[in-house]
Design a protein around this motif. Structure first.
Motif, short mmCIF file in Angstrom:
data_model
loop_
_atom_site.label_atom_id
_atom_site.label_comp_id
_atom_site.label_asym_id
_atom_site.label_seq_id
_atom_site.Cartn_x
_atom_site.Cartn_y
_atom_site.Cartn_z
N LYS A 36 0.97 -0.99 -0.17
CA LYS A 36 -0.03 -0.13 0.06
C LYS A 36 0.99 1.33 0.01
O LYS A 36 1.82 1.39 0.78
CB LYS A 36 -0.84 -0.09 1.42
CG LYS A 36 -1.92 1.15 1.05
CD LYS A 36 -2.92 1.10 2.47
CE LYS A 36 -3.89 2.09 2.41
NZ LYS A 36 -4.48 2.47 3.64
N VAL A 37 0.59 2.19 -0.85
CA VAL A 37 1.26 3.49 -0.99
C VAL A 37 0.51 4.62 -0.47
O VAL A 37 -0.57 4.88 -1.21
CB VAL A 37 1.93 3.70 -2.24
CG1 VAL A 37 2.72 4.97 -2.31
CG2 VAL A 37 2.98 2.61 -2.64
N ASN A 38 0.81 5.41 0.54
CA ASN A 38 0.02 6.55 0.97
C ASN A 38 0.76 7.91 0.44
O ASN A 38 2.01 7.89 1.07
CB ASN A 38 0.02 6.55 2.60
CG ASN A 38 -0.66 5.23 2.97
OD1 ASN A 38 -1.98 5.09 3.07
ND2 ASN A 38 0.18 4.39 3.47
N VAL A 39 0.18 8.61 -0.03
CA VAL A 39 0.89 10.00 -0.62
C VAL A 39 0.53 11.20 0.71
O VAL A 39 -0.64 11.04 0.83
CB VAL A 39 0.39 10.27 -1.89
CG1 VAL A 39 1.06 11.85 -2.20
CG2 VAL A 39 0.80 9.49 -2.92
N VAL A 40 1.54 11.50 1.13
CA VAL A 40 1.17 12.58 2.21
C VAL A 40 1.55 13.99 2.00
O VAL A 40 2.57 14.20 1.27
CB VAL A 40 2.27 11.92 3.35
CG1 VAL A 40 2.03 12.92 4.71
CG2 VAL A 40 2.29 10.52 3.91
N ASP A 41 0.47 14.74 2.03
CA ASP A 41 0.74 16.11 1.73
C ASP A 41 0.46 16.96 3.10
O ASP A 41 0.83 18.05 2.72
CB ASP A 41 -0.02 16.37 0.64
CG ASP A 41 -1.64 16.44 0.99
OD1 ASP A 41 -2.44 16.16 -0.10
OD2 ASP A 41 -2.17 16.10 1.94
N LYS A 42 0.61 16.59 3.99
CA LYS A 42 0.50 17.32 5.31
C LYS A 42 1.21 16.36 6.36
O LYS A 42 0.88 15.04 6.41
CB LYS A 42 -0.83 17.62 5.94
CG LYS A 42 -0.97 18.44 6.87
CD LYS A 42 -2.42 18.73 6.99
CE LYS A 42 -2.94 19.15 8.25
NZ LYS A 42 -3.48 18.30 9.28
N PRO A 43 2.47 16.74 7.23
CA PRO A 43 2.91 15.85 8.06
C PRO A 43 2.01 15.00 9.14
O PRO A 43 1.04 15.61 9.50
CB PRO A 43 3.92 16.98 8.83
CG PRO A 43 4.02 17.89 7.99
CD PRO A 43 3.01 18.14 7.01
N ILE A 44 2.31 13.81 9.22
CA ILE A 44 1.30 12.78 10.09
C ILE A 44 1.89 13.19 11.56
O ILE A 44 3.18 12.83 11.66
CB ILE A 44 1.40 11.36 9.49
CG1 ILE A 44 1.02 11.37 8.41
CG2 ILE A 44 0.75 10.35 10.63
CD1 ILE A 44 1.19 9.90 7.48
N VAL A 45 1.46 13.51 12.48
CA VAL A 45 1.64 13.75 13.61
C VAL A 45 1.31 12.63 14.81
O VAL A 45 0.13 12.19 14.87
CB VAL A 45 1.23 15.27 14.41
CG1 VAL A 45 1.46 15.53 15.85
CG2 VAL A 45 1.52 16.24 13.28
N LYS A 93 9.42 19.79 4.28
CA LYS A 93 8.52 19.46 5.45
C LYS A 93 8.84 17.86 5.55
O LYS A 93 9.00 17.24 4.80
CB LYS A 93 7.14 19.74 5.62
CG LYS A 93 6.79 21.02 5.35
CD LYS A 93 5.38 21.55 5.36
CE LYS A 93 4.99 22.99 5.77
NZ LYS A 93 5.34 23.80 4.51
N PRO A 94 8.52 17.34 6.87
CA PRO A 94 8.77 16.04 7.26
C PRO A 94 7.47 15.39 6.72
O PRO A 94 6.51 15.91 6.63
CB PRO A 94 8.84 16.05 8.61
CG PRO A 94 8.33 16.95 9.12
CD PRO A 94 8.32 18.16 8.10
N GLY A 129 8.74 6.36 1.23
CA GLY A 129 8.95 6.06 -0.14
C GLY A 129 9.94 6.97 -0.87
O GLY A 129 10.63 7.63 -0.20
N ASP A 130 9.96 6.96 -2.23
CA ASP A 130 11.00 7.68 -3.08
C ASP A 130 10.93 9.30 -3.21
O ASP A 130 11.58 9.87 -3.79
CB ASP A 130 11.25 7.09 -4.19
CG ASP A 130 9.96 6.88 -5.09
OD1 ASP A 130 9.23 7.74 -4.94
OD2 ASP A 130 10.21 6.18 -6.12
N ASN A 131 9.52 9.86 -2.59
CA ASN A 131 10.19 11.24 -2.11
C ASN A 131 10.16 11.20 -0.67
O ASN A 131 8.75 11.24 0.08
CB ASN A 131 8.68 12.00 -2.77
CG ASN A 131 9.30 13.51 -2.31
OD1 ASN A 131 10.12 13.85 -1.73
ND2 ASN A 131 8.31 14.34 -2.88
N GLY A 132 11.34 11.53 -0.08
CA GLY A 132 11.56 11.18 1.09
C GLY A 132 11.26 12.65 1.81
O GLY A 132 11.21 12.79 3.16
N ALA A 133 11.45 13.73 1.24
CA ALA A 133 11.32 15.04 1.68
C ALA A 133 12.05 15.32 2.88
O ALA A 133 13.52 14.87 2.76
CB ALA A 133 9.70 15.40 2.13
#
Ligand code: DGU
Ligand code: CA
Ligand code: CA
Ligand code: CA
Ligand code: CA
Length: 194
Positions: free
Chosen positions: A7-16, A45-46, A62-66
């Motif tokens: 499963k791949v989750n694309v994150v656009d706000k840091p998960i706190v 951002k993380p 994943g492969d955008n580690g930011a």
């Protein structure tokens, strides 16, 4: 079903994660362009922000580690993998204890663990391949960090531990498998090569 592998989750706000446990069950979390591009640009951002002793486990970045994972007030990571480290993999942002058990990090154009605050850091059985610096205290800063690296596999890197501070040090424990790493420690005035 206890696995989210694949499963791949694309994150656009840091998960706190504040003081609790986050179990990714093997899923991948990758940064959207809103967090950064995974380059050497500062100010990205993380993907995860861990606070006050939080635990992060069974996660692949994943492969955008930011800017990876930011830690405030200590944290524990178990089985966390970075496929392609972004600006850096993990940053200690405020004082606390950091424990990293297992896990791996690949393709760090610069640093893997960036230490910007006083801390006790314990890293056990970690695997790193292709990096410049495995652990680095913030350049020019008088940080007090006690780092222990136990076991693990390190390959194709430049330096395992680097500090400019008189009050930071690293200890190596157990059997480490090191291949193609030039420098073991680089303190202010001394450098120990393999
Ligand atoms: O020196 O503070 O590399 O947290 C300039 C900056 C730099 C930090 C660090 C980090 O040390 O940005 O990524
Ligand atoms: Ca950098
Ligand atoms: Ca940086
Ligand atoms: Ca990279
Ligand atoms: Ca950074």
């Amino acid at each position: 079903n206890t696995t989210d592998k694949g499963k791949v989750n694309v994150v656009d706000k840091p998960i706190v994660v504040d003081g609790t446990e986050f179990d990714g069950k093997g899923a991948t979390f990758t940064a959207s362009s809103k967090l950064g591009d995974g380059s050497q640009g500062e100010g990205q951002k993380p993907i995860f922000i861990l606070k006050n002793g939080a635990t992060l486990k069974n996660v692949t970045i994943g492969d955008n580690g930011a800017d990876g994972v930011h830690v405030y007030g200590g944290a524990t990571l178990k089985n966390v993998h970075w496929k392609d480290v972004g600006e850096d993999a993990l940053t200690v942002k405020s004082p606390g204890d950091l424990n990293v058990i297992g896990g791996s990090a690949y393709q760090a154009a610069d640093k893997i663990f960036q230490v910007n605050a006083n801390s006790n850091i314990y890293i056990k059985d970690f695997k790193a391949d292709r990096f410049l610096t495995f652990v680095r205290t913030n350049g020019g800063q008088p940080i007090t960090s006690n780092v222990t690296i136990e076991g693990g596999q390190f390959s194709n890197g430049k330096t395992l531990f680097r500090t400019d501070s008189k009050t930071s040090e690293v200890k190596f424990v157990g059997n480490m498998d090191v291949q193609g790493v030039a420098t073991k420690v680089r303190y202010r005035d001394e450098k120990t090569s393999f």
